[in-house]
Scaffold this motif. Structure first.
Motif, PDB file in Angstrom:
ATOM      1  N   ILE A   1      -7.321 -17.212   4.169  1.00  0.00           N
ATOM      2  CA  ILE A   1      -7.037 -16.383   5.145  1.00  0.00           C
ATOM      3  C   ILE A   1      -7.163 -14.948   5.015  1.00  0.00           C
ATOM      4  CG2 ILE A   1      -5.284 -16.264   7.167  1.00  0.00           C
ATOM      5  CD1 ILE A   1      -4.034 -18.486   6.302  1.00  0.00           C
ATOM      6  N   ALA A   2      -8.148 -14.335   5.947  1.00  0.00           N
ATOM      7  CA  ALA A   2      -8.324 -12.807   5.553  1.00  0.00           C
ATOM      8  C   ALA A   2      -7.296 -12.043   6.352  1.00  0.00           C
ATOM      9  CB  ALA A   2      -9.947 -12.706   6.095  1.00  0.00           C
ATOM     10  N   HIS A   3      -5.942 -12.262   6.276  1.00  0.00           N
ATOM     11  CA  HIS A   3      -5.251 -11.433   7.053  1.00  0.00           C
ATOM     12  C   HIS A   3      -4.006 -10.954   5.965  1.00  0.00           C
ATOM     13  CE1 HIS A   3      -2.288 -15.023   7.888  1.00  0.00           C
ATOM     14  NE2 HIS A   3      -2.176 -14.731   6.624  1.00  0.00           N
ATOM     15  N   GLY A   4      -4.639 -10.935   4.799  1.00  0.00           N
ATOM     16  CA  GLY A   4      -3.540 -10.633   3.427  1.00  0.00           C
ATOM     17  C   GLY A   4      -4.287  -9.546   2.596  1.00  0.00           C
ATOM     18  N   HIS A   5      -4.115  -9.673   1.551  1.00  0.00           N
ATOM     19  CA  HIS A   5      -4.515  -8.780   0.270  1.00  0.00           C
ATOM     20  C   HIS A   5      -5.823  -8.602  -0.161  1.00  0.00           C
ATOM     21  CE1 HIS A   5      -0.308  -7.967  -0.940  1.00  0.00           C
ATOM     22  NE2 HIS A   5       0.055  -9.097  -0.274  1.00  0.00           N
ATOM     23  N   HIS A   6      -6.676  -9.722   0.615  1.00  0.00           N
ATOM     24  CA  HIS A   6      -8.229  -9.413   0.187  1.00  0.00           C
ATOM     25  C   HIS A   6      -9.049  -9.597   1.423  1.00  0.00           C
ATOM     26  CE1 HIS A   6      -8.545 -10.479  -4.086  1.00  0.00           C
ATOM     27  NE2 HIS A   6      -8.249  -9.369  -4.085  1.00  0.00           N
ATOM     28  N   SER A   7     -10.033  -8.771   1.559  1.00  0.00           N
ATOM     29  CA  SER A   7     -10.841  -8.576   2.766  1.00  0.00           C
ATOM     30  C   SER A   7     -11.485  -9.916   3.023  1.00  0.00           C
ATOM     31  CB  SER A   7     -11.778  -7.338   2.690  1.00  0.00           C
ATOM     32  OG  SER A   7     -12.951  -7.724   1.751  1.00  0.00           O
ATOM     33  N   HIS A   8     -11.844  -9.998   4.231  1.00  0.00           N
ATOM     34  CA  HIS A   8     -12.851 -10.982   4.580  1.00  0.00           C
ATOM     35  C   HIS A   8     -14.098 -11.289   3.638  1.00  0.00           C
ATOM     36  CE1 HIS A   8     -15.151 -13.826   6.968  1.00  0.00           C
ATOM     37  NE2 HIS A   8     -14.204 -14.268   7.752  1.00  0.00           N
ATOM     38  N   GLN A   9     -14.841 -10.200   3.793  1.00  0.00           N
ATOM     39  CA  GLN A   9     -16.042  -9.863   2.910  1.00  0.00           C
ATOM     40  C   GLN A   9     -15.782 -10.464   1.364  1.00  0.00           C
ATOM     41  OE1 GLN A   9     -17.617  -5.886   2.514  1.00  0.00           O
ATOM     42  NE2 GLN A   9     -19.446  -6.601   1.752  1.00  0.00           N
TER      43      GLN A   9
ATOM     44  N   VAL B   1       0.784  -1.249  -0.040  1.00  0.00           N
ATOM     45  CA  VAL B   1       0.029  -0.080  -0.217  1.00  0.00           C
ATOM     46  C   VAL B   1       0.658   1.387  -0.012  1.00  0.00           C
ATOM     47  CG1 VAL B   1      -1.812   1.310   1.436  1.00  0.00           C
ATOM     48  CG2 VAL B   1      -1.815  -1.171   0.959  1.00  0.00           C
ATOM     49  N   ALA B   2       1.973   1.404   0.839  1.00  0.00           N
ATOM     50  CA  ALA B   2       2.788   2.356   0.911  1.00  0.00           C
ATOM     51  C   ALA B   2       3.426   2.453  -0.611  1.00  0.00           C
ATOM     52  CB  ALA B   2       3.896   2.149   1.970  1.00  0.00           C
ATOM     53  N   ILE B   3       3.947   1.332  -1.144  1.00  0.00           N
ATOM     54  CA  ILE B   3       4.437   1.894  -2.470  1.00  0.00           C
ATOM     55  C   ILE B   3       3.803   2.263  -3.597  1.00  0.00           C
ATOM     56  CG2 ILE B   3       5.611   0.689  -4.430  1.00  0.00           C
ATOM     57  CD1 ILE B   3       6.978  -1.208  -2.272  1.00  0.00           C
ATOM     58  N   VAL B   4       2.238   1.711  -3.550  1.00  0.00           N
ATOM     59  CA  VAL B   4       1.457   2.365  -4.620  1.00  0.00           C
ATOM     60  C   VAL B   4       1.181   3.648  -4.353  1.00  0.00           C
ATOM     61  CG1 VAL B   4      -0.604   1.667  -3.557  1.00  0.00           C
ATOM     62  CG2 VAL B   4      -0.206   1.282  -6.054  1.00  0.00           C
TER      63      VAL B   4
ATOM     64  N   THR C   1      -5.977   3.556   1.219  1.00  0.00           N
ATOM     65  CA  THR C   1      -5.952   3.077   2.371  1.00  0.00           C
ATOM     66  C   THR C   1      -5.897   1.549   2.321  1.00  0.00           C
ATOM     67  OG1 THR C   1      -8.229   2.747   2.670  1.00  0.00           O
ATOM     68  CG2 THR C   1      -7.636   4.817   3.308  1.00  0.00           C
ATOM     69  N   ASN C   2      -5.384   0.828   3.491  1.00  0.00           N
ATOM     70  CA  ASN C   2      -5.261  -0.601   3.541  1.00  0.00           C
ATOM     71  C   ASN C   2      -6.617  -1.149   3.133  1.00  0.00           C
ATOM     72  OD1 ASN C   2      -2.610  -0.121   4.471  1.00  0.00           O
ATOM     73  ND2 ASN C   2      -2.664  -1.813   5.723  1.00  0.00           N
ATOM     74  N   GLU C   3      -7.796  -0.542   3.548  1.00  0.00           N
ATOM     75  CA  GLU C   3      -9.240  -1.265   3.567  1.00  0.00           C
ATOM     76  C   GLU C   3      -9.432  -1.239   2.103  1.00  0.00           C
ATOM     77  OE1 GLU C   3     -13.803  -0.419   5.263  1.00  0.00           O
ATOM     78  OE2 GLU C   3     -12.025   0.908   5.613  1.00  0.00           O
ATOM     79  N   HIS C   4      -9.298   0.006   1.335  1.00  0.00           N
ATOM     80  CA  HIS C   4      -9.580   0.217   0.102  1.00  0.00           C
ATOM     81  C   HIS C   4      -8.670  -0.819  -0.567  1.00  0.00           C
ATOM     82  CE1 HIS C   4     -11.298   2.059  -3.612  1.00  0.00           C
ATOM     83  NE2 HIS C   4     -10.088   2.515  -3.739  1.00  0.00           N
ATOM     84  N   TYR C   5      -7.515  -0.881  -0.423  1.00  0.00           N
ATOM     85  CA  TYR C   5      -6.837  -1.822  -1.141  1.00  0.00           C
ATOM     86  C   TYR C   5      -7.002  -2.973  -1.390  1.00  0.00           C
ATOM     87  CZ  TYR C   5      -2.646  -4.706  -2.086  1.00  0.00           C
ATOM     88  OH  TYR C   5      -1.671  -5.835  -2.352  1.00  0.00           O
ATOM     89  N   ARG C   6      -7.458  -3.485  -0.081  1.00  0.00           N
ATOM     90  CA  ARG C   6      -7.839  -4.922  -0.029  1.00  0.00           C
ATOM     91  C   ARG C   6      -9.268  -5.189  -0.500  1.00  0.00           C
ATOM     92  NH1 ARG C   6      -8.515  -6.693   5.482  1.00  0.00           N
ATOM     93  NH2 ARG C   6      -8.011  -8.951   5.082  1.00  0.00           N
TER      94      ARG C   6
END
Length: 221
Positions: free
Chosen positions: A188-196, A23-26, A42-47
């Motif tokens: 696992i919902a701790h990475g690049h995509h949200s749980h939803q 996220v920081a790099i993009v 944001t991390n949320e939007h990214y995911r």
């Protein structure tokens, strides 16, 4: 609860905790490529928008490849990523989970969209390479997807029935890859995509590696 004999792990986001860095790099690249200050991702939007092939994700965040080169963007991203890669950590409980599975005598592999050379280097850096029978990355840094390599990896796993093979990842693409090789899938919902977003695949979704272990069984030898 299924009984598995071989586990295929995704790397980025699943074992390696690298979402904050991505996220920081993009955001840095968006600022550098546009005179007007675009809204920070944001991390949320990214995911919610990250996906494969990554060119579509870059377009969603605001890059226009009629005006700038996708190849140049990939080179800049990878350069920034690797300049800070030594600072990255594995997700909590990775070593415990890998050690537990290895102690039972069962095989594990890594399948990643990362470039092969850098992938092997990072796995060695974290001193977990001895856990894996295969470590398979891509020939380039364009992150088109993993289906072709997944099929190649599946062909090497002689004697493992489809229903005894499990792929663990953190994106909807990992679910697509699992389907392509007829493997079971846990996300696992701790990475690049949200749980939803992960839930929409219909796959089993957990929040952590600790939670994952309650869904695994291994045959008694």
């Amino acid at each position: 609860m299924e009984i598995y004999e071989h586990i295929i792990w995704d790397w980025n986001g699943t074992l390696l905790n690298d979402v904050d860095l991505c996220v920081a790099i993009v955001n840095e690249m968006l600022t550098a490529h546009h005179e007007e200050l675009l809204e920070e991702i944001t991390n949320e939007h990214y995911r919610s928008i990250f996906d494969f092939p990554v060119i579509q994700y870059y377009e969603r965040v605001g890059f226009d490849f009629t005006k700038e080169s996708f190849d140049d963007l990939c080179v800049k991203f990878i350069g920034s990523y690797h300049s800070k890669a030594l600072e990255l950590q594995l997700h909590h409980e990775v070593r415990d989970v890998l050690s537990y599975i290895a102690a039972l005598g069962f095989q594990q592999s890594i399948l990643s969209a990362a470039k092969q050379e850098g992938l092997r280097q990072m796995v060695r850096q974290h001193q977990i390479d001895h856990f894996f029978q295969h470590i398979m990355g891509e020939d380039d840094h364009y992150a088109h997807g993993k289906v072709q390599n997944a099929r190649r990896l599946r062909d090497t796993l002689k004697g493992v029935a489809d229903h005894k093979l499990l792929l663990i990842g953190d994106t909807t693409h990992d679910f697509e890859v699992a389907q392509a090789i007829e493997a079971d899938c846990i996300l696992i919902a701790h990475g690049h995509h949200s749980h939803q977003k992960l839930q929409k695949t219909g796959a089993k979704v957990v929040n952590s590696l600790g939670e994952l272990m309650s869904h695994l069984r291994f045959p008694t030898k």
